[in-house]
Enzyme design. Structure first.
Site, PDB file in Angstrom:
ATOM      1  N   LYS A 215      -7.875  -8.854 -12.378  1.00 54.35           N
ATOM      2  CA  LYS A 215      -9.274  -9.044 -11.980  1.00 54.35           C
ATOM      3  C   LYS A 215      -9.653  -8.092 -10.839  1.00 54.35           C
ATOM      4  O   LYS A 215     -10.691  -7.428 -10.866  1.00 54.35           O
ATOM      5  CB  LYS A 215      -9.483 -10.504 -11.538  1.00 54.35           C
ATOM      6  CG  LYS A 215     -10.797 -10.785 -10.871  1.00 54.35           C
ATOM      7  CD  LYS A 215     -11.924 -10.758 -11.862  1.00 54.35           C
ATOM      8  CE  LYS A 215     -13.259 -10.814 -11.160  1.00 54.35           C
ATOM      9  NZ  LYS A 215     -14.373 -10.972 -12.053  1.00 54.35           N
ATOM     10  N   CYS A 269     -19.271  -8.930  -6.711  1.00 55.52           N
ATOM     11  CA  CYS A 269     -17.945  -8.674  -7.312  1.00 55.52           C
ATOM     12  C   CYS A 269     -17.381  -7.330  -6.870  1.00 55.52           C
ATOM     13  O   CYS A 269     -16.406  -7.273  -6.138  1.00 55.52           O
ATOM     14  CB  CYS A 269     -18.064  -8.704  -8.827  1.00 55.52           C
ATOM     15  SG  CYS A 269     -18.706 -10.248  -9.427  1.00 55.52           S
TER      16      CYS A 269
END
Ligand code: SAJ
Length: 434
Positions: A215, A269
């Site tokens: 991720k 993000c």
């Protein structure tokens, strides 16, 4: 493994859609959130976030009786933690004179602690929140083992990152490939059995720390690639080159694909996740830290461009077009456009901002107007900060009649020099062009 009841902690952008997916696929779901306003909203059959298709999905799940919400978890077969992991705004770390941001893991800690009284032999606990490497083994497991049960032996533990794009969450949640990292092989397999309830994309099993790194690597890779594009824009300005033309030509090479420069990198993000690597291993994350610094400095280069166009900014009226962190979204989190507006104001400029996707952004100290016309009418210059479709498609002839400004500053390569300069008397300044 067969799962009948699942408890989801954190009913935000990820937790709520996930809860509604499980519920509409026949599981009994308890959605847990510590925010009473969110619970109240859900009780009324409404939702607190904007995401296409989510309201209907939640309403159906609630009316079927499969989705309930509460402030505290209850016994279940599986627990999924999907709480926010922001960074601390003021508590910075330092390594060799360089500061870095640190993850605030308090929500993960307290979510894990709230599971403790309900944890039973054979349960599965999954962490979905984006986290620094080794969070599953070093933070989550020790908390859960306070129950007296042994992780990987008495109960299963896994990490599974979410990679959905806001605006398309309901589809991507189902169709995207999913990575599930287990503390043990059996934990990963238990995770696969759980998510196979609704995921149609491929499910890839690995270990927990690899899944955490996957991720972070995805978003760090993107951040570093935008940083090099931003640095190229500065070099192009120095050497009298049009960076957009140079990028277009360089990207014709079969193994080169350069991203786009712009006013900086925002969102919750890409501008956040690389810090999790820096914090965890600052001695090994020098390029990653540098990329963050390059991208965070980009709004300052926009200010230099505006000064090149206008000279001193004191008292100058500027229409800032766009506040969102990227094109065609209403999300203002960590937005470089907002940062640019603050910097302009600090230089004495009088800024009217217009964000078509969020007419009332509610940002302290920012004068946001509700129409394009109002923003541009009396401006000395127009500053384009977000490549929203409607800005890119603006007609130069119409624009000339709408504003007295003849100075245009484009940070996203939306406007064509020939069209704007020659025919309507505009003077167009572009980021990355000398
Ligand atoms: N940006 C540029 N130039 C570019 C591309 C992006 O300046 O060429 C800027 C954008 O304007 C924006 C920022 O970068 O400010 C981030 O935008 P983005 O479109 O790169 O990514 P996000 O934050 O909307 O979503 C990312 C996605 N990750 C990757 O593409 C690797 C998404 O798939 C993830 O699900 C999401 O992060 C997440 O939740 O982690």
């Amino acid at each position: 493994m067969l799962f009948k009841k699942v408890c989801i902690l954190g009913l935000g952008y990820i937790g709520l859609p996930t809860a509604s997916m499980f519920a509409s696929n026949g599981l009994q779901v308890l959605g847990v959130d510590i925010n009473p306003t969110i619970l109240e909203t859900l009780h009324k059959g409404a939702i607190h976030i904007h995401e296409p298709g989510l309201r209907e999905a939640v309403a159906n799940a609630v009316s079927s009786g499969n989705l309930q919400v509460a402030a505290q978890p209850q016994a279940a077969d599986a627990f999924i933690i999907a709480v926010p992991t922001p960074f601390f705004e003021h508590d910075l770390g330092e390594y060799q004179g360089q500061t870095y941001k640190k993850a605030d893991m308090r929500a993960v800690t307290s979510a894990a602690e709230s599971i403790l009284p309900h944890l039973r032999r054979g349960n599965l606990v999954v962490l979905e929140s984006t986290s620094p490497p080794r969070t599953t083994t070093n933070l989550l497991v020790p908390i859960l083992e306070r129950s007296g049960l042994k992780a990987g032996v008495d109960f299963y533990v896994a990490y599974s990152p979410e990679r959905v794009l806001p605006g398309q969450i309901m589809r991507e949640l189902v169709e995207n490939a999913r990575v599930i990292g287990g503390l043990t092989r059996e934990s990963a397999a238990a995770g696969r059995d759980l998510y196979a309830t609704f995921v149609t994309g491929a499910i890839h099993l690995t270990d927990a720390t690899t899944a955490e790194m996957v991720k972070l690597m995805e978003n760090t890779y993107r951040d570093v690639n935008v940083a090099i594009a931003n640095e190229f824009s500065r070099l192009a300005e120095r050497f009298g080159v049009d960076v957009w033309e140079a990028i277009r030509l360089a990207s014709l090479h079969p193994r080169v694909k350069i991203l786009s420069p712009g006013p900086g990198v925002g969102g919750h993000c890409v501008s956040v996740d690389p810090w999790f690597f820096v914090e965890s291993a600052p001695d090994l994350s020098k390029l990653i830290l540098k990329a963050r610094q390059v991208n965070d400095a980009q709004p300052g280069f926009v200010i230099e461009l505006v000064k090149k166009a206008l000279g001193s900014l004191a008292g100058k009226k500027i229409a800032a077009l766009g506040l969102a962190y990227k094109p065609n979204v209403d999300d203002l989190r960590e937005s470089p456009a907002v940062e640019v507006v603050h910097l302009l104001q600090a230089e004495g400029a009088v800024v009217k901002a217009y964000e078509p996707f969020k007419l009332q952004p509610g940002l302290a100290g920012i004068d946001a107007v509700s129409s394009f016309e109002e923003a541009v009418r009396d401006a000395d210059a127009l500053l384009l900060l977000v490549n929203h479709d409607q800005f890119r498609q603006v007609d130069p002839a119409k624009l000339a009649g709408m504003t007295r400004a003849r100075i245009l500053i484009d940070t996203v390569n939306a406007w064509d020099e020939l069209e704007f300069d020659d025919q309507h008397g505009f003077q167009l300044y572009r980021l990355g062009v000398s």
